[in-house]
Scaffold this active site. Structure first.
Site, short mmCIF file in Angstrom:
data_model
loop_
_atom_site.label_atom_id
_atom_site.label_comp_id
_atom_site.label_asym_id
_atom_site.label_seq_id
_atom_site.Cartn_x
_atom_site.Cartn_y
_atom_site.Cartn_z
N HIS B 63 -11.42 -68.53 -16.40
CA HIS B 63 -10.35 -68.29 -17.65
C HIS B 63 -11.09 -69.45 -18.69
O HIS B 63 -12.11 -70.23 -18.47
CB HIS B 63 -9.09 -68.91 -17.37
CG HIS B 63 -8.76 -70.29 -16.95
ND1 HIS B 63 -9.40 -71.06 -15.91
CD2 HIS B 63 -8.28 -71.25 -17.68
CE1 HIS B 63 -9.04 -71.99 -15.84
NE2 HIS B 63 -8.32 -72.64 -16.96
N ASP B 67 -11.95 -76.82 -20.58
CA ASP B 67 -12.35 -77.51 -19.26
C ASP B 67 -13.20 -76.71 -18.45
O ASP B 67 -13.50 -77.30 -17.48
CB ASP B 67 -11.20 -78.54 -18.70
CG ASP B 67 -10.24 -77.66 -18.28
OD1 ASP B 67 -9.71 -76.70 -18.94
OD2 ASP B 67 -9.30 -78.01 -17.14
N HIS B 269 -9.51 -79.66 -8.96
CA HIS B 269 -8.94 -79.69 -10.24
C HIS B 269 -7.80 -80.76 -10.01
O HIS B 269 -6.53 -80.22 -10.20
CB HIS B 269 -8.37 -78.12 -10.58
CG HIS B 269 -8.02 -77.98 -11.93
ND1 HIS B 269 -6.93 -78.07 -12.72
CD2 HIS B 269 -8.80 -77.51 -12.90
CE1 HIS B 269 -6.84 -77.99 -13.84
NE2 HIS B 269 -8.02 -77.36 -14.04
#
Ligand SMILES: [Zn+2]
Ligand SMILES: [Zn+2]
Lengths: 315, 315
Positions: B63, B67, B269
């Site tokens: 996406h 980041d 993440h």
């Protein structure tokens, strides 16, 4: 005022040097810092300093090559996330605004502070009661600006011992005297401002240049500067490459300062071909100049104290 | 095949974790590596590995949050500068192409290799004789894809001892047998391919997911996978935040794998709120699951050898 070098490399990051970002710390002068260029991972470099992104007030971009701008979007986003809510102004060449806006829109980055992006031309790009920033075009393969930051003379100090001796009452008259106005006391005597104030204190002049070959505008911007930050991508032995790619040697940088009568030179934007052990040789090539010359490493910091430049020892 | 984690943080870089980038090393399988996401300073992380940017063949973007993409332009430029001349293909959501193109144009970055940017929809986004890559939309605050990489079954080995024993002459007949065809020898005998070849060797299935809360498509993509890389931004105690921001807890990630019958889970993440010392607690929260669960740190590497996942010890 301090100068803190966050990235002193050229073109690409290396293990030794990140891409360009130079911080002008104005914490004593205005409680903020300014930054010149913002290569990729500048926000990562900041993590290893005491800088607070929310105190970043102005960002001056010299040119749009990736090694000078790719760290911008990340820093803008993080500044917001870390509570920065005061306005930030970015100055730079045409093209900067469209790129920043598309980048933030594409990544759905919502910035909570006011972001001003000013695409500049040559001339005075900022002025307030403390500072003037002037930009001129240098000579690189794409449009590239150099910036001169001039601190205005500091208002003279009011000498309270003298006003007391003259019998000036504490209160509004003192403010007028400090601001340069002569005043009349209740008994009719006139007190001259110039008699009760100290000397006007000159401000500093720092010139921070972008990528360029030796050029006239670099000299004009460096005129009488206290400190010049000039790129020195190459050295004497690789001077041919400097010519080819629109860059300078450390000699070029020194010659700019010499012709400009500048007082200190700090060289940045060092090619990754130079190992830490080569830097001594680079400096030896310019040892005959009559002003101090430094080659900045990442995290090198210089402190401007009473008209002198001091390298801050690293912890 | 190896999985190498270049960035395992969430949102912003920290001293412990960079923003997301996950490398699927296919050096043995095809002499290249693939990358999933490319947060800022991914090229800096690569400097600390043996990866050669010119061997980057495919880049899958989950996406468009900063980041996950802000390291892309720098890596694309450096790959060219470092001699990468073979084509590179980038897969990702709509919006990626316009941003990359404007970024390269703004920074006057001339890339010497062919760059294909494919804005994908759900479905099979790549297939050749070795691999299939399938994408599905996850559930995040903006469109976000997960990817499943399926290695096709490896062609069965030809058992030379058996063909020799049957008197098959060395030459073209062997090739036909290896490819599954039965052949007739000069003396009229028929030799069956299945009698002289080994077993079909199953390929691996690796699922690499982007930012998401617990969702059905994550389970579908993880079905029977050998390895699932799933975000775990939060833990049990911060589950409320996960819901709020479209993220998962480590429990969510484990539940996806459990429902999918996946064999190994690697969580990435990780929110910067978790200190290195907190990771043990996170893992303890999922110790009752019946498959191995790892929390990846930056530079963690996992090797897939004969159907087993082994953490590569760091030097
Ligand atoms: Zn440069
Ligand atoms: Zn993320």
């Amino acid at each position: 005022m301090q100068l803190l070098f966050l990235g002193t490399g050229a073109g690409m990051p290396s293990k030794q040097r990140n891409t360009t970002a130079t911080v002008l710390k104005l914490l004593d002068e205005r409680g903020t810092f300014w930054m010149f260029d913002c290569g990729e991972a500048t926000q990562h470099q900041i993590l290893h300093t005491t800088l607070k992104p929310r105190k970043l007030e102005k960002l001056f971009i010299t040119h749009l090559h990736g090694d000078h701008i790719y760290g911008l979007p990340g820093l803008l986003g993080s500044r917001s996330f870390l509570g920065g809510d005061e306005a930030l102004t970015i100055y730079g060449p045409v093209g900067l605004k469209a790129w920043i806006e598309l980048t933030l829109a594409t990544s759905k980055t919502h910035i909570k502070y006011k972001l001003n992006i000013i695409e500049i031309e040559e001339g005075i790009v900022f002025e307030d009661d403390q500072f003037i920033v002037e930009a001129k075009l240098l000579e690189h393969v794409i449009p590239c600006f150099g910036y001169k930051v001039t601190q205005k003379a500091l208002p003279p100090e009011l000498l309270i011992a003298k006003t007391d001796a003259l019998g000036v009452p504490r209160g509004p008259l003192l403010k007028q005297l400090k601001e340069g106005q002569d005043v009349e006391l209740a008994d009719g005597r006139i007190v001259r401002s110039s008699d009760v104030t100290g000397e006007l204190k000159e401000g500093f002049q720092v010139t921070i240049l972008g990528d360029t070959k030796f050029c006239e505008n670099a000299i004009l911007l460096s005129q009488s500067a206290d400190i010049v930050v000039h790129e020195g991508t190459f050295d004497q032995d690789t001077a041919e490459l400097a010519g080819l790619y629109g860059h300078s040697t450390i000699m070029d940088a020194a010659n700019v300062c010499k012709e400009a009568g500048a007082k200190h030179l700090i060289v940045n934007h060092i090619s990754a071909r130079f190992m830490p052990s080569d830097i001594k040789d680079m400096i030896a090539q310019v040892k005959h100049y009559e002003f101090p010359i430094y080659v900045a490493d990442d995290f090198a910091e210089f402190d401007w104290v009473n008209g002198e430049l001091k390298k801050v020892p690293r912890e």
